[in-house]
Design a protein around this motif. Structure first.
Motif, PDB file in Angstrom:
ATOM      1  N   THR A  64      -3.170 -13.176   5.053  1.00 58.37           N
ATOM      2  CA  THR A  64      -3.651 -11.842   4.709  1.00 58.37           C
ATOM      3  C   THR A  64      -3.541 -10.924   5.913  1.00 58.37           C
ATOM      4  O   THR A  64      -4.021 -11.247   6.994  1.00 58.37           O
ATOM      5  CB  THR A  64      -5.106 -11.897   4.224  1.00 58.37           C
ATOM      6  N   LEU A  65      -2.898  -9.799   5.703  1.00 57.87           N
ATOM      7  CA  LEU A  65      -2.735  -8.794   6.739  1.00 57.87           C
ATOM      8  C   LEU A  65      -3.368  -7.505   6.237  1.00 57.87           C
ATOM      9  O   LEU A  65      -2.983  -6.984   5.190  1.00 57.87           O
ATOM     10  CB  LEU A  65      -1.248  -8.564   7.037  1.00 57.87           C
ATOM     11  N   VAL A  66      -4.351  -7.012   6.950  1.00 56.90           N
ATOM     12  CA  VAL A  66      -5.006  -5.752   6.610  1.00 56.90           C
ATOM     13  C   VAL A  66      -4.621  -4.748   7.685  1.00 56.90           C
ATOM     14  O   VAL A  66      -4.789  -5.003   8.878  1.00 56.90           O
ATOM     15  CB  VAL A  66      -6.544  -5.912   6.533  1.00 56.90           C
ATOM     16  N   THR A  67      -4.067  -3.618   7.253  1.00 57.72           N
ATOM     17  CA  THR A  67      -3.613  -2.594   8.190  1.00 57.72           C
ATOM     18  C   THR A  67      -4.233  -1.249   7.842  1.00 57.72           C
ATOM     19  O   THR A  67      -4.618  -1.006   6.699  1.00 57.72           O
ATOM     20  CB  THR A  67      -2.075  -2.452   8.164  1.00 57.72           C
ATOM     21  N   ASP A  68      -4.302  -0.380   8.828  1.00 59.72           N
ATOM     22  CA  ASP A  68      -4.778   0.978   8.600  1.00 59.72           C
ATOM     23  C   ASP A  68      -3.736   1.760   7.831  1.00 59.72           C
ATOM     24  O   ASP A  68      -2.535   1.547   7.993  1.00 59.72           O
ATOM     25  CB  ASP A  68      -5.061   1.678   9.931  1.00 59.72           C
ATOM     26  N   GLY A  69      -4.204   2.680   7.018  1.00 59.93           N
ATOM     27  CA  GLY A  69      -3.314   3.580   6.296  1.00 59.93           C
ATOM     28  C   GLY A  69      -2.856   3.006   4.979  1.00 59.93           C
ATOM     29  O   GLY A  69      -3.065   1.839   4.676  1.00 59.93           O
ATOM     30  N   PRO A  70      -2.197   3.849   4.189  1.00 59.19           N
ATOM     31  CA  PRO A  70      -1.711   3.399   2.885  1.00 59.19           C
ATOM     32  C   PRO A  70      -0.508   2.473   3.061  1.00 59.19           C
ATOM     33  O   PRO A  70       0.086   2.406   4.134  1.00 59.19           O
ATOM     34  CB  PRO A  70      -1.302   4.699   2.198  1.00 59.19           C
ATOM     35  N   PHE A  71      -0.163   1.772   2.006  1.00 59.30           N
ATOM     36  CA  PHE A  71       1.007   0.907   2.022  1.00 59.30           C
ATOM     37  C   PHE A  71       2.217   1.738   2.431  1.00 59.30           C
ATOM     38  O   PHE A  71       2.455   2.815   1.894  1.00 59.30           O
ATOM     39  CB  PHE A  71       1.201   0.275   0.638  1.00 59.30           C
ATOM     40  N   ALA A  72       2.993   1.266   3.377  1.00 62.68           N
ATOM     41  CA  ALA A  72       4.058   2.053   4.014  1.00 62.68           C
ATOM     42  C   ALA A  72       5.065   2.630   3.030  1.00 62.68           C
ATOM     43  O   ALA A  72       5.592   3.709   3.240  1.00 62.68           O
ATOM     44  CB  ALA A  72       4.772   1.205   5.053  1.00 62.68           C
ATOM     45  N   GLU A  73       5.362   1.927   1.946  1.00 59.17           N
ATOM     46  CA  GLU A  73       6.384   2.398   1.012  1.00 59.17           C
ATOM     47  C   GLU A  73       5.858   3.385  -0.016  1.00 59.17           C
ATOM     48  O   GLU A  73       6.603   3.865  -0.850  1.00 59.17           O
ATOM     49  CB  GLU A  73       7.020   1.192   0.316  1.00 59.17           C
ATOM     50  N   THR A  74       4.593   3.704   0.031  1.00 55.37           N
ATOM     51  CA  THR A  74       3.984   4.582  -0.956  1.00 55.37           C
ATOM     52  C   THR A  74       4.416   6.030  -0.748  1.00 55.37           C
ATOM     53  O   THR A  74       4.318   6.566   0.346  1.00 55.37           O
ATOM     54  CB  THR A  74       2.446   4.490  -0.868  1.00 55.37           C
ATOM     55  N   LYS A  75       4.906   6.647  -1.826  1.00 55.36           N
ATOM     56  CA  LYS A  75       5.294   8.058  -1.778  1.00 55.36           C
ATOM     57  C   LYS A  75       4.231   8.920  -2.468  1.00 55.36           C
ATOM     58  O   LYS A  75       4.119  10.099  -2.228  1.00 55.36           O
ATOM     59  CB  LYS A  75       6.633   8.250  -2.471  1.00 55.36           C
ATOM     60  N   GLU A  76       3.474   8.316  -3.374  1.00 51.48           N
ATOM     61  CA  GLU A  76       2.367   8.983  -4.039  1.00 51.48           C
ATOM     62  C   GLU A  76       1.136   8.111  -3.867  1.00 51.48           C
ATOM     63  O   GLU A  76       1.246   6.903  -3.671  1.00 51.48           O
ATOM     64  CB  GLU A  76       2.643   9.159  -5.539  1.00 51.48           C
ATOM     65  N   TRP A  77      -0.031   8.727  -3.920  1.00 55.03           N
ATOM     66  CA  TRP A  77      -1.245   7.942  -3.820  1.00 55.03           C
ATOM     67  C   TRP A  77      -2.272   8.461  -4.801  1.00 55.03           C
ATOM     68  O   TRP A  77      -2.278   9.624  -5.184  1.00 55.03           O
ATOM     69  CB  TRP A  77      -1.792   7.913  -2.394  1.00 55.03           C
ATOM     70  N   LEU A  78      -3.131   7.549  -5.195  1.00 48.71           N
ATOM     71  CA  LEU A  78      -4.157   7.828  -6.179  1.00 48.71           C
ATOM     72  C   LEU A  78      -5.125   8.871  -5.648  1.00 48.71           C
ATOM     73  O   LEU A  78      -5.566   8.800  -4.505  1.00 48.71           O
ATOM     74  CB  LEU A  78      -4.904   6.530  -6.502  1.00 48.71           C
ATOM     75  N   GLY A  79      -5.438   9.853  -6.485  1.00 50.11           N
ATOM     76  CA  GLY A  79      -6.353  10.904  -6.085  1.00 50.11           C
ATOM     77  C   GLY A  79      -7.730  10.750  -6.689  1.00 50.11           C
ATOM     78  O   GLY A  79      -8.730  11.121  -6.091  1.00 50.11           O
ATOM     79  N   GLY A  80      -7.797  10.208  -7.900  1.00 52.50           N
ATOM     80  CA  GLY A  80      -9.077  10.031  -8.559  1.00 52.50           C
ATOM     81  C   GLY A  80      -8.901   9.276  -9.853  1.00 52.50           C
ATOM     82  O   GLY A  80      -7.781   9.111 -10.344  1.00 52.50           O
ATOM     83  N   LEU A  81     -10.011   8.806 -10.390  1.00 52.15           N
ATOM     84  CA  LEU A  81      -9.930   7.999 -11.603  1.00 52.15           C
ATOM     85  C   LEU A  81     -11.183   8.126 -12.436  1.00 52.15           C
ATOM     86  O   LEU A  81     -12.251   8.479 -11.946  1.00 52.15           O
ATOM     87  CB  LEU A  81      -9.696   6.536 -11.248  1.00 52.15           C
ATOM     88  N   THR A  82     -11.001   7.845 -13.712  1.00 54.50           N
ATOM     89  CA  THR A  82     -12.086   7.787 -14.676  1.00 54.50           C
ATOM     90  C   THR A  82     -11.842   6.558 -15.534  1.00 54.50           C
ATOM     91  O   THR A  82     -10.702   6.279 -15.896  1.00 54.50           O
ATOM     92  CB  THR A  82     -12.084   9.050 -15.576  1.00 54.50           C
ATOM     93  N   ILE A  83     -12.886   5.820 -15.829  1.00 52.19           N
ATOM     94  CA  ILE A  83     -12.765   4.687 -16.740  1.00 52.19           C
ATOM     95  C   ILE A  83     -13.664   4.974 -17.929  1.00 52.19           C
ATOM     96  O   ILE A  83     -14.840   5.316 -17.772  1.00 52.19           O
ATOM     97  CB  ILE A  83     -13.175   3.369 -16.061  1.00 52.19           C
TER      98      ILE A  83
END
Length: 123
Positions: A64-83
Motif C-alpha cells: 500500500t502506497l499513500v501519497t499526497d494529492g489526487p491520483f496522478a492520471e486524474t483529469k477530473e475530480w469529484l466535487g460533491g455527492l448525494t446518496i
C-alpha cells in the motif's frame, strides 16, 4: 428500495463569480430539505476543492502506497455527492434533476450494485 449516487465532477461547475455561487445556496439547500422531508436522503455534501488536501491510496503493487494529492492520471475530480434511497431509476433521475436545478450545474446518477458492502455490513 435501492441507493443511488448523484454526483458531479468539479470541472462541470464552470466559472462563476461569488454572487452567482451565493445565489445557489438557497435553491440547493431547499432540495436537500425536500429530500429529507421525503425520507430519501442518505447523505449529501460537497468536497474540499483544494487538491493539495487530497491523498491517494494504491495497493495494486501488493504494497500500500499513500501519497499526497489526487491520483496522478486524474483529469477530473469529484466535487460533491448525494446518496438517495428510492424505489426506482425514475425516482433517482427525478432527484438528480432536482439537485442539478438547485446547484446550477450537471449531475450524474448511478445505482449502487446489489450486494453492496453496506448491505453486507447490515447483515
Amino acid at each position: 428500495m435501492a441507493e443511488y449516487l448523484i454526483f458531479f465532477n468539479q470541472q462541470w461547475v464552470g466559472d462563476h463569480d461569488e454572487a452567482w455561487y451565493q445565489g445557489r445556496v438557497e435553491p440547493s439547500t431547499a432540495v436537500v430539505r425536500e429530500m429529507q422531508e421525503q425520507g430519501v436522503l442518505v447523505y449529501a455534501g460537497g468536497l474540499v476543492e483544494e487538491l493539495e488536501e487530497a491523498a491517494s491510496a494504491d495497493a495494486t503493487s501488493g504494497t500500500t502506497l499513500v501519497t499526497d494529492g489526487p491520483f496522478a492520471e486524474t483529469k477530473e475530480w469529484l466535487g460533491g455527492l448525494t446518496i438517495v434511497d428510492v424505489p426506482d431509476d425514475e425516482t433517482a433521475r427525478y432527484w438528480a434533476g432536482r439537485v442539478a436545478e438547485g446547484c446550477g450545474w450537471p449531475q450524474e446518477v448511478r445505482r449502487f450494485k446489489s450486494g453492496s458492502l453496506r448491505e453486507a455490513a447490515r447483515g
